[in-house]
Design an enzyme around this catalytic site. Sequence first.
Site, PDB file in Angstrom:
ATOM      1  N   SER A  11     -37.052  17.974  17.027  1.00 44.43           N
ATOM      2  CA  SER A  11     -37.259  19.205  16.267  1.00 44.43           C
ATOM      3  C   SER A  11     -38.232  18.853  15.134  1.00 44.43           C
ATOM      4  O   SER A  11     -38.407  17.659  14.817  1.00 44.43           O
ATOM      5  CB  SER A  11     -35.914  19.638  15.671  1.00 44.43           C
ATOM      6  OG  SER A  11     -36.092  20.535  14.594  1.00 44.43           O
TER       7      SER A  11
ATOM      8  N   TYR B 224     -27.305  18.810  11.865  1.00 42.74           N
ATOM      9  CA  TYR B 224     -28.415  18.997  12.806  1.00 42.74           C
ATOM     10  C   TYR B 224     -29.591  18.101  12.424  1.00 42.74           C
ATOM     11  O   TYR B 224     -30.193  17.449  13.287  1.00 42.74           O
ATOM     12  CB  TYR B 224     -28.812  20.468  12.808  1.00 42.74           C
ATOM     13  CG  TYR B 224     -29.889  20.854  13.792  1.00 42.74           C
ATOM     14  CD1 TYR B 224     -29.588  21.030  15.152  1.00 42.74           C
ATOM     15  CD2 TYR B 224     -31.202  21.085  13.379  1.00 42.74           C
ATOM     16  CE1 TYR B 224     -30.570  21.418  16.054  1.00 42.74           C
ATOM     17  CE2 TYR B 224     -32.186  21.473  14.283  1.00 42.74           C
ATOM     18  CZ  TYR B 224     -31.868  21.636  15.620  1.00 42.74           C
ATOM     19  OH  TYR B 224     -32.832  22.023  16.515  1.00 42.74           O
TER      20      TYR B 224
END
Length: 262
Positions: free
Chosen positions: A151, A164
């Site tokens: 990401s 995350y």
Amino acid sequence: MTIAEKAEQLLSLSGQVAMVTGAASGIGRGIALLLANMGAAVAILDIDEQGGNETVSEIRRQHGKALFLHCDVGSAEDCARAARTTIETFGKISILCNNAGVVIRKSVTELREEEWDLVLNVTLKSVYLLSREVIPHMVRNGGGRIINTGSGWSLKGGPKAAAYCAAKAGVLNLTRSMALDYGKDNICVNCVCPGDVETAMLQSECSQLGDDPIQFMQEAANRPLPRIGTPDDVAKAVLFLASDMSNWVTGACLVVDGGGLA
Ligand SMILES: NC(=O)c1ccc[n+]([C@@H]2O[C@H](COP(=O)([O-])OP(=O)(O)OC[C@H]3O[C@@H](n4cnc5c(N)ncnc54)[C@H](O)[C@@H]3O)[C@@H](O)[C@H]2O)c1
């Protein structure tokens, strides 16, 4: 052979077998569809049976080969079974896309321990669990490709996404570590790092934060190439990393974010 024919040959995945996790929806489905279109047989691993079977139907409708396998990627037994079944069904695994992930938009003091564990298990531990099943097989077969979905938040922090961000930074450095360990076995391990992509996950983030959807999406599109990404934008980068176009690329991080991190 013309240059166009050469390029087509380099991108072809004819005869390859791919496993894609989290392929019942979003980016994983986009990856599975494109790899199948380029000739790979694809195992669709997910906990969402209905979405997974929809991906399989779409691939078969386009005359591709696919199989749905119910697999919780946080479970060692499920990962072992999925790898075994894929090899039994399609004969080998040459491409592994570790793509499944979950996001919980909370800071450290807001997160419950079980939420931390869920995010880390599905997003990071899964890469270890499935890769350890597939790598020995790839070594015996003379090589393979592993593409992990990171990401933008593999490379920088984001607000209210503590678990995350920790997991995605882990995915990127685990990618590098695996690239070092298995280069000698002709296994290339790379990471794609998407920015905001229009999927169920992005919508879930907006509702978790209690944001206004229109404003949230406008802010997400505010980048040098001013739009939100599509699953296909990411899938094309994965195809590059899965194909003979990238034979000397390993341990790399390919940012696909319309310039958001620039
Ligand atoms: N959408 C974005 O903006 C964005 C940005 C950067 C990175 N990513 C990453 O891309 C990947 C795909 O996300 P997406 O946006 O397509 O989300 P998505 O929610 O559409 O898809 C995630 C898929 O993972 C599956 N899944 C969840 N838990 C699982 C488990 N335990 N075992 C197996 N499958 C499981 C879900 O059922 C779903 O099909 C994730 O790793 C995500 O972190 C997404």
